[in-house]
Design an enzyme around this catalytic site. Sequence first.
Site, PDB file in Angstrom:
ATOM      1  N   GLU A  54       0.838  -1.206   0.000  1.00  0.00           N
ATOM      2  CA  GLU A  54       0.000   0.000   0.000  1.00  0.00           C
ATOM      3  C   GLU A  54       0.871   1.253   0.000  1.00  0.00           C
ATOM      4  O   GLU A  54       0.625   2.210  -0.761  1.00  0.00           O
ATOM      5  CB  GLU A  54      -0.903  -0.010   1.227  1.00  0.00           C
ATOM      6  CG  GLU A  54      -1.733   1.244   1.423  1.00  0.00           C
ATOM      7  CD  GLU A  54      -2.283   1.340   2.831  1.00  0.00           C
ATOM      8  OE1 GLU A  54      -2.598   2.471   3.255  1.00  0.00           O
ATOM      9  OE2 GLU A  54      -2.395   0.297   3.516  1.00  0.00           O
ATOM     10  N   ASP A  58       0.943   3.867  -3.177  1.00  0.00           N
ATOM     11  CA  ASP A  58       0.604   5.280  -3.002  1.00  0.00           C
ATOM     12  C   ASP A  58       1.623   6.165  -3.715  1.00  0.00           C
ATOM     13  O   ASP A  58       1.259   7.126  -4.406  1.00  0.00           O
ATOM     14  CB  ASP A  58       0.547   5.612  -1.517  1.00  0.00           C
ATOM     15  CG  ASP A  58       0.300   7.085  -1.251  1.00  0.00           C
ATOM     16  OD1 ASP A  58      -0.801   7.583  -1.588  1.00  0.00           O
ATOM     17  OD2 ASP A  58       1.201   7.751  -0.714  1.00  0.00           O
ATOM     18  N   ASP A 127      -7.184   1.277   0.458  1.00  0.00           N
ATOM     19  CA  ASP A 127      -5.845   0.786   0.810  1.00  0.00           C
ATOM     20  C   ASP A 127      -5.451  -0.408  -0.055  1.00  0.00           C
ATOM     21  O   ASP A 127      -4.311  -0.508  -0.524  1.00  0.00           O
ATOM     22  CB  ASP A 127      -5.807   0.381   2.289  1.00  0.00           C
ATOM     23  CG  ASP A 127      -5.911   1.572   3.226  1.00  0.00           C
ATOM     24  OD1 ASP A 127      -5.765   2.714   2.757  1.00  0.00           O
ATOM     25  OD2 ASP A 127      -6.155   1.354   4.437  1.00  0.00           O
ATOM     26  N   GLU A 130      -4.423   0.654  -3.579  1.00  0.00           N
ATOM     27  CA  GLU A 130      -3.035   1.123  -3.616  1.00  0.00           C
ATOM     28  C   GLU A 130      -2.068  -0.056  -3.566  1.00  0.00           C
ATOM     29  O   GLU A 130      -1.040  -0.054  -4.260  1.00  0.00           O
ATOM     30  CB  GLU A 130      -2.770   2.070  -2.446  1.00  0.00           C
ATOM     31  CG  GLU A 130      -3.406   3.430  -2.606  1.00  0.00           C
ATOM     32  CD  GLU A 130      -3.043   4.374  -1.482  1.00  0.00           C
ATOM     33  OE1 GLU A 130      -2.963   5.590  -1.742  1.00  0.00           O
ATOM     34  OE2 GLU A 130      -2.859   3.904  -0.328  1.00  0.00           O
TER      35      GLU A 130
END
Length: 246
Positions: A54, A58, A127, A130
């Site tokens: 995650e 990102d 989440d 990502e």
Amino acid sequence: MPAPTFHPISPAGLAAFCERLGHGFVDPNLLGQALTHRSWCAENAGYESNERLEFLGDAVLGMVVTDDIYALLPEAGEGQLSRVRAAVVCAPALAEMAVELSLGEVLLLGKGENSSGGRNRPSILADAMEAVIGAVYLDGGIAAAGELVARLVAPRLATAGAPDHKSRLHELAASEPNRSVEFRITEHGPEHDKTFEAVVVFDGVLMGVGVGRSKKQAEQAAAKETWQRLDHEHGDIPAREEATHG
């Protein structure tokens, strides 16, 4: 497409997800990790959660989107670029992408999280989305990640910063007790390359149709057409367009 060797979700379910995603994993265990929530790890030894992926996803998402909007909006200043990026790289947008991919169906969740609706919880979906982007980056490099992000984000870039005609229609309908607005969505095409068509029924009459690569884009296009038709036929709304932020 191969499935993660340790992932307890059915191979058929994972293969279908990979098809919707548009990426076949060389290392399918990366996908398994991306789909493993920490609540599952707390109840099952030997699994690694998707939190590291995650974090990576990102960063990859932000880099790819920043590069895309920098090229797409050559006249935009820093403020406008930041606003457009924030509109498409945010938890609600990521959760929406996850819903479009039916990501929740293949998540590994602990019993408590699963029973409390975790598969549909926006924060968990965002989440995990990502994490999937991070997994695609590790598996296929920046080209594969960039292709995925472009496919997911492009429809949202088309409407980022544009007037929110859908919200304005809802406000108009709510302003009088006998007014109503309804959006109806149909989907066309394969899972990994869908097109959405939206129609707006305002006061019981079909008033606008829109097509887009996401539900949101199609709804905004249909709402814009409805807004313009109402103004032309009845003078119910101002004729001007709202200016985009810049």
